[in-house]
Design a protein around this motif. Structure first.
Motif, mmCIF file in Angstrom:
data_model
loop_
_atom_site.group_PDB
_atom_site.id
_atom_site.type_symbol
_atom_site.label_atom_id
_atom_site.label_comp_id
_atom_site.label_asym_id
_atom_site.label_seq_id
_atom_site.Cartn_x
_atom_site.Cartn_y
_atom_site.Cartn_z
ATOM 1 N N GLY A 5 44.036 -49.392 -23.698
ATOM 2 C CA GLY A 5 43.875 -47.973 -23.336
ATOM 3 C C GLY A 5 42.697 -47.321 -24.059
ATOM 4 O O GLY A 5 42.566 -46.111 -24.084
ATOM 5 N N HIS A 6 41.827 -48.172 -24.639
ATOM 6 C CA HIS A 6 40.634 -47.609 -25.258
ATOM 7 C C HIS A 6 39.453 -47.743 -24.332
ATOM 8 O O HIS A 6 39.396 -48.685 -23.544
ATOM 9 C CB HIS A 6 40.308 -48.346 -26.583
ATOM 10 N N VAL A 7 38.568 -46.828 -24.514
ATOM 11 C CA VAL A 7 37.355 -46.891 -23.674
ATOM 12 C C VAL A 7 36.508 -48.054 -24.136
ATOM 13 O O VAL A 7 36.123 -48.130 -25.312
ATOM 14 C CB VAL A 7 36.545 -45.572 -23.759
ATOM 15 N N GLN A 8 36.263 -48.946 -23.242
ATOM 16 C CA GLN A 8 35.542 -50.149 -23.588
ATOM 17 C C GLN A 8 34.089 -50.065 -23.148
ATOM 18 O O GLN A 8 33.157 -50.429 -23.870
ATOM 19 C CB GLN A 8 36.227 -51.338 -22.878
ATOM 20 N N GLN A 9 33.910 -49.573 -21.978
ATOM 21 C CA GLN A 9 32.554 -49.419 -21.386
ATOM 22 C C GLN A 9 32.522 -48.122 -20.563
ATOM 23 O O GLN A 9 33.540 -47.517 -20.297
ATOM 24 C CB GLN A 9 32.252 -50.597 -20.431
ATOM 25 N N LEU A 10 31.334 -47.813 -20.103
ATOM 26 C CA LEU A 10 31.180 -46.707 -19.144
ATOM 27 C C LEU A 10 30.568 -47.298 -17.876
ATOM 28 O O LEU A 10 29.651 -48.117 -17.960
ATOM 29 C CB LEU A 10 30.240 -45.633 -19.687
ATOM 30 N N GLN A 11 31.128 -46.852 -16.722
ATOM 31 C CA GLN A 11 30.442 -47.294 -15.494
ATOM 32 C C GLN A 11 29.833 -46.066 -14.821
ATOM 33 O O GLN A 11 30.426 -44.999 -14.791
ATOM 34 C CB GLN A 11 31.400 -48.047 -14.562
ATOM 35 N N GLY A 12 28.631 -46.325 -14.319
ATOM 36 C CA GLY A 12 27.910 -45.173 -13.730
ATOM 37 C C GLY A 12 27.283 -45.480 -12.379
ATOM 38 O O GLY A 12 27.129 -46.635 -11.993
ATOM 39 N N PHE A 13 26.987 -44.388 -11.691
ATOM 40 C CA PHE A 13 26.413 -44.483 -10.346
ATOM 41 C C PHE A 13 25.387 -43.360 -10.157
ATOM 42 O O PHE A 13 25.636 -42.210 -10.474
ATOM 43 C CB PHE A 13 27.571 -44.328 -9.343
ATOM 44 N N CYS A 14 24.227 -43.770 -9.717
ATOM 45 C CA CYS A 14 23.182 -42.743 -9.451
ATOM 46 C C CYS A 14 22.772 -42.785 -7.982
ATOM 47 O O CYS A 14 22.683 -43.883 -7.416
ATOM 48 C CB CYS A 14 21.944 -43.021 -10.298
#
Ligand code: ADP
Ligand code: MG
Length: 745
Positions: A124-133
């Motif tokens: 339940g920890h933030v491991q990565q960030l995913q993004g979209f442009c």
């Protein structure tokens, strides 16, 4: 900066309002092609305080000007400018804290929309960030365009001459342009936010609501309705309602409103004109008929029926029946031309009535066109001009009469303008006064009118101008050959329709002969009176005179030397009385006596011989020149008396300066003329008229009876005496005696 808010507003534009947008830019193919945008997907790790790209892929990467190698494994600070890196780190930090974050930014001049969200591990920890442009440059452009367009539409709507408004679904004004507000007499801001229904007149409010409902249901409507103007007047308007649908729901109602007052009035006017026109046709004094292209009568007004005598039912659908046979050909050729578009007006011709009678008409024919401009028939307008024609003929006839009268009259007919210039003279001008017929000015006329009469005639004109009465007066005019002509003028003013004097007409008669006759009658009346008087007293004087003379002779014989002179005077005075009485006796002597055939030349020769001594005494030569003359029945002693009197006068006129007395005989078929021309003192013009009046004399010892006796004798012989004289130059006395007629008692 609250990125979330910004983003959601933009999203709403892109989603909800996208309908509107795509509606407005519907035909913009460029925008439609851009629906597949370039994008970029990426993964981010956090190492201590730095965010580092794990991977990235997508077409946008290239547009941004990067390769994957340039980003993957690199921190934000290594890839971007300090400012940009700081901005991104901000958004990424929010995401690391568990939020989904969207942001809008620009790389390499390309606007893009970014979204980043956390990726959790199993703990339940933030491991990565995913993004979209995603590249939003085309949307940005559209947004700009939308703004521009909106501005454009706003301006358009604002200044649109028609009223434009938007209503919400409750009927409240969201927007009204100035033109729309003005129709009702308001300003835009006075209406926005207000209910629209109170503007509708009560009697039409229910209808308005029905229309409004229908628009709200999505129908486009157009209707006419009356609204109240701010000033209380009712204004007819035409309304078009267009529902504005967003997401399949009517969101508001767009309206266009037009003021009909003017066009309504035009329509009214047009109807009025139409009514009047048809009224005019119905009541026209001209006969009007309409024919179709097959020459059948379609319609005719009542006058048409009245003029021709055919009833409507006998006319409608029939061919024309009122053209005289001999005119049919020309009528139909006219019709053919009219059908080609020609127009005839004012043609004078003849038509036939039902009863067969003919009458004069004035015809106008024109083609009739339908709304496309195609000729579909023709009209004829016919005016009965029989009365006019008759009047014209009558006028012509009477003009002709007048012309004949004026052209041939022996009297002189003149027309003068108000200034006294001659406008017209009948041809008799030439015969009466010897002048050519042409216009003469007032001063021209003054030259030929006798000086004594000139003022009086123009004064008479002036008087006529004021009184408008006619006048009658005698004037003397100089004939072209110099002698005076008496004219009896009858003048009358010619009045125009306003009753003002326009010109003068004078009718003048040559009364020279009459004047002479009158003169003669005047003289002869004096003569008759004198003659009677003489007859009464001459005898009474003669007898005592004889004894007086006889006894004076006796006394003279016995007289003393010194008294003889007185007796001489007495005797000469008695002789003088005797002469006068003798001349009186001549007047009174009963005629005729001793009428014989005589040669006038012979009589003249005897008188010349008799007077030669006296002529010599006054150094006067007598030249006698004769042509052979027919013998005349006459009284020789009396004619001799005439010759003596005339020649004595001539010699006496040359008493002072001497000169020649020429006596000459001439003849024509009708007359024998004897001319006595002297070079004496002459006679002035006014004296000339008095010659022959009894006791008119200019001589100390004259009797003033000589010429009178001459006139009497010559008239008894049916002859004439003419005296022409110029003062200080001489006098010519002409005695005319008729040939063959001789002496008639
Ligand atoms: P008397 O000779 O007695 O005067 P008459 O009757 O013969 O009367 O003439 C009348 C007048 O007419 C004269 O007094 C004279 O003035 C005028 N008269 C007549 N004949 C001539 C003439 N040849 N020349 C000039 N005056 C004339
Ligand atoms: Mg005399």
């Amino acid at each position: 900066m609250n990125v979330n808010e910004n983003t959601s507003s933009l999203f709403s534009v892109l989603t909800a309002d996208n309908n509107e947008l795509s509606k407005t830019v519907k035909n913009d193919s460029h925008v439609q092609a851009d629906h597949v945008q370039d994008s970029l997907m990426f993964l981010i790790e956090k190492c201590e305080s730095f965010f580092k790209y794990v991977s990235c892929q997508g077409s946008l990467l290239e547009k941004f000007g990067f390769t994957r190698d340039e980003l993957e494994g690199k921190t934000l600070e290594e890839c971007y400018t300090f400012e940009f890196a700081k901005r991104r780190a901000g958004s990424f930090m929010q995401a690391w804290e568990g939020n989904s974050v969207a942001y809008e930014d620009e790389i390499n001049g390309i606007p893009y929309l970014g979204a980043v969200s956390p990726v959790y591990n199993s703990e339940g920890h933030v491991q990565q960030l995913q993004g979209f442009c995603v590249d939003i440059s085309s949307w940005k452009q559209s947004e700009q365009r939308l703004k521009e367009r909106e501005q454009y539409f706003r301006t358009l709507v604002k200044y649109h001459p028609d009223g434009v408004y938007t209503l919400d679904t409750d009927g409240q004004f969201l927007y009204v342009n100035p033109a729309g507000a003005l129709i009702a007499g308001y300003e835009s801001h006075e209406l926005v936010g207000k209910q629209s229904f109170p503007l509708i007149v009560p009697e039409e409010r229910e209808n308005a609501k029905i229309y409004f409902h229908r628009a709200r249901e999505g129908h486009v409507l157009k209707y006419e309705i009356k609204i109240y103007h701010k000033n209380g007047m009712k204004v007819p308007v035409e309304v078009t309602n267009i529902p504005i649908t967003i997401d399949g729901k009517v969101h508001s109602i767009y309206g266009i409103v037009k003021d009909l007052t003017q066009s309504k009035e035009y329509e009214k006017e047009l109807n009025f004109v139409k009514d009047r026109l048809s009224g005019m046709i119905q009541h026209s004094a001209d006969a009007i008929a309409i024919f179709d292209m097959n020459d059948r009568l379609i319609d005719a007004n009542p006058t048409y029926e009245n003029i021709y005598g055919w009833k409507r039912r006998e006319l409608i659908g029939f061919f024309v029946r009122h053209i005289p046979a001999e005119l049919k050909e020309s009528y139909y050729s006219m019709v053919e031309n009219v059908k080609k578009g020609m127009k005839y007006s004012g043609i004078e011709t003849v038509r036939i009535k039902k009863d067969g009678s003919r009458f004069y008409v004035n015809v106008t024919m024109s083609p009739l066109k339908d709304e496309n401009g195609t000729i579909c028939g023709y009209s004829t307008v016919i005016r009965d001009i029989t009365a006019q024609k008759r009047a014209q003929e009558a006028l012509h006839e009477s003009n002709e009469h007048y012309r004949i009268i004026t052209e041939n009259t022996l009297d002189l007919i003149n027309v003068f303008d108000c200034d006294g210039a001659l406008l017209y003279a009948s041809p008799s001008l030439k015969t009466i006064l010897g002048y050519e017929v042409q216009p003469y000015t007032k001063s021209d006329i003054k030259k030929i009118i006798h000086p004594d009469d000139s003022n009086s005639m123009f004064e008479m004109f002036q008087k006529m101008l004021e009184s408008k009465d006619s006048f009658k007066k005698d004037y003397m005019f100089r004939h072209a050959d110099g002698h005076w002509v008496y004219l009896e003028c009858h003048g009358m003013p010619v009045l125009n329709s306003e009753g003002e004097v326009e010109s003068f007409v004078t009718i003048s008669r040559d009364i020279t002969d009459r004047r002479q006759t009158e003169d003669f009658l005047r003289k002869s009346e004096k003569l008759t009176v004198l003659g009677q008087l003489a007859a009464g007293i001459a005898h009474e004087i003669r007898n005592p005179l004889t004894s007086l003379k006889g006894f004076t002779h006796i006394l003279r014989a016995k007289a003393e030397e010194e008294d003889i002179e007185y007796y001489e005077i007495m005797l000469s005075e008695l002789d003088r009385i005797n002469t006068i009485v003798g001349e009186f006796m001549m007047l009174a002597k009963p005629q005729p006596r001793d009428v014989k055939l005589n040669d006038v030349n012979q009589l003249l020769a005897e008188v010349v011989a008799l007077l030669m001594a006296q002529a010599n005494l006054h150094s006067v030569q007598i030249a006698f020149d004769s042509v052979p003359l027919p013998t005349l029945q006459c009284e020789s002693d009396q004619l001799k008396q005439v010759f003596i009197n005339v020649m004595k006068n001539a010699i006496e006129s040359m008493e002072e300066a001497g000169g020649t007395l020429s006596v000459e005989t001439k003849r024509t078929d009708e007359w024998i003329s004897i001319h006595f021309r002297d070079e004496g003192c002459g006679i002035s013009e006014e004296m000339l008229t008095q010659i022959g009046e009894p006791f008119y004399t200019t001589k100390e010892k004259g009797t003033g009876l000589g010429m009178m006796i001459c006139y009497k004798i010559v008239e008894n012989h049916r002859g004439k005496i003419e005296v022409k004289s110029t003062l200080n130059e001489g006098t010519t006395v002409t005695i005319l005696l008729p040939v063959q007629k001789g002496y008639v008692s």
